[in-house]
Motif scaffolding. Sequence first.
Motif, mmCIF file in Angstrom:
data_model
loop_
_atom_site.group_PDB
_atom_site.id
_atom_site.type_symbol
_atom_site.label_atom_id
_atom_site.label_comp_id
_atom_site.label_asym_id
_atom_site.label_seq_id
_atom_site.Cartn_x
_atom_site.Cartn_y
_atom_site.Cartn_z
ATOM 1 N N SER A 8 -12.705 12.436 -8.316
ATOM 2 C CA SER A 8 -12.043 11.641 -9.350
ATOM 3 C C SER A 8 -10.832 12.370 -9.906
ATOM 4 C CB SER A 8 -13.022 11.338 -10.486
ATOM 5 O OG SER A 8 -12.351 10.701 -11.563
ATOM 6 N N ARG A 43 -9.764 11.911 -12.726
ATOM 7 C CA ARG A 43 -9.989 12.110 -14.159
ATOM 8 C C ARG A 43 -10.708 13.423 -14.430
ATOM 9 N NH1 ARG A 43 -13.085 7.452 -16.502
ATOM 10 N NH2 ARG A 43 -14.075 7.320 -14.462
ATOM 11 N N SER A 101 -16.090 8.398 -10.832
ATOM 12 C CA SER A 101 -16.896 9.580 -10.524
ATOM 13 C C SER A 101 -18.129 9.094 -9.769
ATOM 14 C CB SER A 101 -17.315 10.304 -11.805
ATOM 15 O OG SER A 101 -16.188 10.769 -12.501
ATOM 16 N N GLN A 136 -12.199 3.548 -3.500
ATOM 17 C CA GLN A 136 -12.585 2.652 -4.575
ATOM 18 C C GLN A 136 -11.882 1.328 -4.359
ATOM 19 O OE1 GLN A 136 -12.289 4.365 -8.479
ATOM 20 N NE2 GLN A 136 -12.487 2.418 -9.532
ATOM 21 N N GLN A 171 -15.650 3.510 -15.266
ATOM 22 C CA GLN A 171 -15.207 3.997 -13.964
ATOM 23 C C GLN A 171 -13.783 3.552 -13.656
ATOM 24 O OE1 GLN A 171 -16.879 6.170 -12.554
ATOM 25 N NE2 GLN A 171 -19.012 5.702 -12.156
#
Length: 324
Positions: free
Chosen positions: A12, A14, A107, A167, A217
């Motif tokens: 991820s 993030r 994640s 994703q 998410q």
Amino acid sequence: MKFTSIPEAYSSFREPLIYVFDTESTTPHDVELKIINRSTGEEIGRKRLYNVTTGEIDIAPYLRSVARPTLPATIAECGEVETNATIKVVVEAEGKTSSSRNFIAASIDRDALYMLLTSQQLHRTMERDEFDIIPYFTWPDIVLSFDVEFIGYGTERITITPPSGGQRAVAVTARGREGVDTIRVTIKVDGKADAVIEYEMKQNLRSARRVAWLNKQLAPELYTFPLRKGVLVEATRHHMASIWGREAAAVESRSELKLLSAYEPEKQLKALAEILSSPRVWLVESGEIRGVDLTTDRVMLSPSEEMGIIEVDIRAAEEGVLLW
């Protein structure tokens, strides 16, 4: 020059994404690193390290500045849709290029074959001309397919097999199909049924408003709030001084909607509450997607097995636009 450590694919952006390098030189010198979008060739950012022989760079902040997960501009039919949640990058330094990596917003559980990236319950309702989006993650070597059954006066079935890896998201709608009472989406992993999402087609109340947001998410969620409690229009009048005195120069106006959910179980209420931390929220009306601001600061959830409701307040993102 070589990269001695790079993040795992599908990490991820993030979270920290650390690239470690070794110049393979005993003489300290300046090293400039460039982060490149491998899909477009554009430079995302660069960083210079001074007087080093080894070093590292966290590219996650650079990716977060350019990767903006979002809602598709329009949805006309069932199929894969782009939500900009995956970005493919390389890092370049001193003529060397790192291996290419896909990074995502979510994640994930790295032991799972795939993950549904939705927090809402799998039994849902929507009107025939509305759409929903099913966000998910899958590994490149997993074949994920969506069998969509339209059940009503007749039964029609289509299969959506999007590309694997990353994703992604699939849109579901009954538009153009009259008489559909239920949509049943069976998610298959390598040909075997794994999960079912079912949509009950219901006519909305006139006060209903469909809202979209990004969940924890950064994947899209949609929900139709059946009741609108009220409309608040705020207006601010600005004045200017002239030889004739103070005169009205401009009027700024903002409108707000207070939306109430249906009575929902605790799990669904918690999923709806994620809208409070969403970076982007939209109002979806007749296929038109309009950005709005959320003005609700908090919601009250009482842990219990009883049904409950949630209230949210939204306001037009653009000054002068009225919400009804």
